[in-house]
Design a protein around this motif. Sequence first.
Motif, PDB file in Angstrom:
ATOM      1  N   THR A   1       0.855  -1.178   0.000  1.00  0.00           N
ATOM      2  CA  THR A   1       0.000   0.000   0.000  1.00  0.00           C
ATOM      3  C   THR A   1       0.901   1.242   0.000  1.00  0.00           C
ATOM      4  O   THR A   1       2.129   1.123  -0.034  1.00  0.00           O
ATOM      5  N   PHE A   2       0.300   2.419   0.011  1.00  0.00           N
ATOM      6  CA  PHE A   2       1.052   3.671  -0.002  1.00  0.00           C
ATOM      7  C   PHE A   2       0.567   4.567   1.128  1.00  0.00           C
ATOM      8  O   PHE A   2      -0.627   4.579   1.453  1.00  0.00           O
ATOM      9  N   ASP A   3       1.489   5.326   1.715  1.00  0.00           N
ATOM     10  CA  ASP A   3       1.067   6.285   2.731  1.00  0.00           C
ATOM     11  C   ASP A   3       0.681   7.600   2.061  1.00  0.00           C
ATOM     12  O   ASP A   3       0.688   7.706   0.827  1.00  0.00           O
ATOM     13  N   ASP A   4       0.334   8.601   2.861  1.00  0.00           N
ATOM     14  CA  ASP A   4      -0.157   9.861   2.299  1.00  0.00           C
ATOM     15  C   ASP A   4       0.941  10.713   1.661  1.00  0.00           C
ATOM     16  O   ASP A   4       0.646  11.768   1.093  1.00  0.00           O
ATOM     17  N   ASP A   5       2.169  10.249   1.741  1.00  0.00           N
ATOM     18  CA  ASP A   5       3.266  10.886   1.015  1.00  0.00           C
ATOM     19  C   ASP A   5       3.627  10.095  -0.241  1.00  0.00           C
ATOM     20  O   ASP A   5       4.580  10.449  -0.945  1.00  0.00           O
ATOM     21  N   GLY A   6       2.876   9.010  -0.492  1.00  0.00           N
ATOM     22  CA  GLY A   6       3.121   8.205  -1.674  1.00  0.00           C
ATOM     23  C   GLY A   6       4.191   7.145  -1.520  1.00  0.00           C
ATOM     24  O   GLY A   6       4.549   6.468  -2.496  1.00  0.00           O
ATOM     25  N   VAL A   7       4.718   6.957  -0.300  1.00  0.00           N
ATOM     26  CA  VAL A   7       5.777   5.971  -0.079  1.00  0.00           C
ATOM     27  C   VAL A   7       5.174   4.565  -0.038  1.00  0.00           C
ATOM     28  O   VAL A   7       4.142   4.335   0.603  1.00  0.00           O
ATOM     29  N   LEU A   8       5.838   3.638  -0.713  1.00  0.00           N
ATOM     30  CA  LEU A   8       5.381   2.253  -0.772  1.00  0.00           C
ATOM     31  C   LEU A   8       5.689   1.536   0.534  1.00  0.00           C
ATOM     32  O   LEU A   8       6.803   1.611   1.053  1.00  0.00           O
ATOM     33  N   HIS A   9       4.684   0.826   1.078  1.00  0.00           N
ATOM     34  CA  HIS A   9       4.858  -0.018   2.262  1.00  0.00           C
ATOM     35  C   HIS A   9       4.480  -1.443   1.891  1.00  0.00           C
ATOM     36  O   HIS A   9       3.461  -1.668   1.227  1.00  0.00           O
ATOM     37  N   LEU A  10       5.303  -2.393   2.336  1.00  0.00           N
ATOM     38  CA  LEU A  10       5.109  -3.800   1.989  1.00  0.00           C
ATOM     39  C   LEU A  10       4.871  -4.630   3.241  1.00  0.00           C
ATOM     40  O   LEU A  10       5.467  -4.368   4.299  1.00  0.00           O
ATOM     41  N   ALA A  11       4.014  -5.635   3.116  1.00  0.00           N
ATOM     42  CA  ALA A  11       3.744  -6.543   4.226  1.00  0.00           C
ATOM     43  C   ALA A  11       5.012  -7.295   4.608  1.00  0.00           C
ATOM     44  O   ALA A  11       5.873  -7.554   3.753  1.00  0.00           O
ATOM     45  N   PRO A  12       5.164  -7.654   5.887  1.00  0.00           N
ATOM     46  CA  PRO A  12       6.378  -8.357   6.334  1.00  0.00           C
ATOM     47  C   PRO A  12       6.649  -9.656   5.585  1.00  0.00           C
ATOM     48  O   PRO A  12       7.806 -10.085   5.500  1.00  0.00           O
ATOM     49  N   VAL A  13       5.615 -10.272   5.041  1.00  0.00           N
ATOM     50  CA  VAL A  13       5.832 -11.539   4.333  1.00  0.00           C
ATOM     51  C   VAL A  13       6.566 -11.336   3.011  1.00  0.00           C
ATOM     52  O   VAL A  13       7.083 -12.293   2.426  1.00  0.00           O
ATOM     53  N   VAL A  14       6.614 -10.095   2.533  1.00  0.00           N
ATOM     54  CA  VAL A  14       7.367  -9.800   1.310  1.00  0.00           C
ATOM     55  C   VAL A  14       8.812  -9.541   1.740  1.00  0.00           C
ATOM     56  O   VAL A  14       9.205  -8.416   2.036  1.00  0.00           O
ATOM     57  N   THR A  15       9.595 -10.602   1.812  1.00  0.00           N
ATOM     58  CA  THR A  15      10.937 -10.552   2.380  1.00  0.00           C
ATOM     59  C   THR A  15      11.969 -10.060   1.368  1.00  0.00           C
ATOM     60  O   THR A  15      11.661  -9.866   0.192  1.00  0.00           O
ATOM     61  N   GLY A  16      13.210  -9.936   1.841  1.00  0.00           N
ATOM     62  CA  GLY A  16      14.294  -9.489   0.984  1.00  0.00           C
ATOM     63  C   GLY A  16      14.447 -10.284  -0.293  1.00  0.00           C
ATOM     64  O   GLY A  16      14.509  -9.700  -1.389  1.00  0.00           O
ATOM     65  N   PRO A  17      14.519 -11.614  -0.231  1.00  0.00           N
ATOM     66  CA  PRO A  17      14.637 -12.403  -1.465  1.00  0.00           C
ATOM     67  C   PRO A  17      13.460 -12.177  -2.420  1.00  0.00           C
ATOM     68  O   PRO A  17      13.648 -12.108  -3.635  1.00  0.00           O
TER      69      PRO A  17
END
Length: 262
Positions: free
Chosen positions: A210-226
């Motif tokens: 999802t995106f915050d009100d500044d447009g920054v992308l946030h990812l669920a913890p299950v979306v890991t580094g790999p």
Amino acid sequence: MNLLQHALIEKAGHDNGFEHVLPNSPEGWLALGSARHPAEVSVQAQDGGFRALLTRSQAGLPEELARSFSEFIEGEAMSGPSFLLPSQAGLAGWLRRAASLAQALPNQAMVAFDGQVKSALAELEPAAAMSTEVQRMVRQRLGQQAFRQAMLDYWGGACAVTGVALPQALRASHAKAWALCATDAERLDVYNGFLLSANLDALFDTGLATFDDDGVLHLAPVVTGPALAALGLAPGLKLRWLDQHHRPYLAFHRAQCGWWLP
């Protein structure tokens, strides 16, 4: 304005979404419009380039257009800010962007959609056209097409995050899902979603991004580094821009991500 300048402006309009020369153009200007959208513009030749301005538009269009052409704004002229464009190519780009926005912004997509639905139903057998289920299916099919086109127009055919401009790899993602919208106007609102590359769309659509009100992308913890690496994503990604009208829909989307979003 000489005949050559007049012809160059008229051709630029015709090729980029303003196919009609309007009557009663102000002295020294050429007024242009279209049957496909409500925007009207005036253009004059100036100092080897062109000065252009919107003379009629939907609410929000001047601000959206200024977002893409902020370096060309040259103060006030006639009814609003004018844009000093240094070349014919620059004028063509300005006209094309103005026309695309005019076709995408509320409520133009809804106007076009209503006409398409009526035409599609008129082609059916009367009994089928009267069926509530058939009408629902027609509205959904055409609505999804209209929303995608509005997204392509608004975002200039490029991903709202990465800028990837490959239409086959782009998806029109609703922030407030089609089935959860109360009206067709809400479903077709160009601010109710984003044009995203297929990988981002999959995450956004399933509530893993999802995106915050500044447009920054946030990812669920299950979306890991790999997984990030495999998807071609990286920390710090954000929307290329975010309008205030996006924010209520994004707030709704973030509420759906409440199971992981702090």
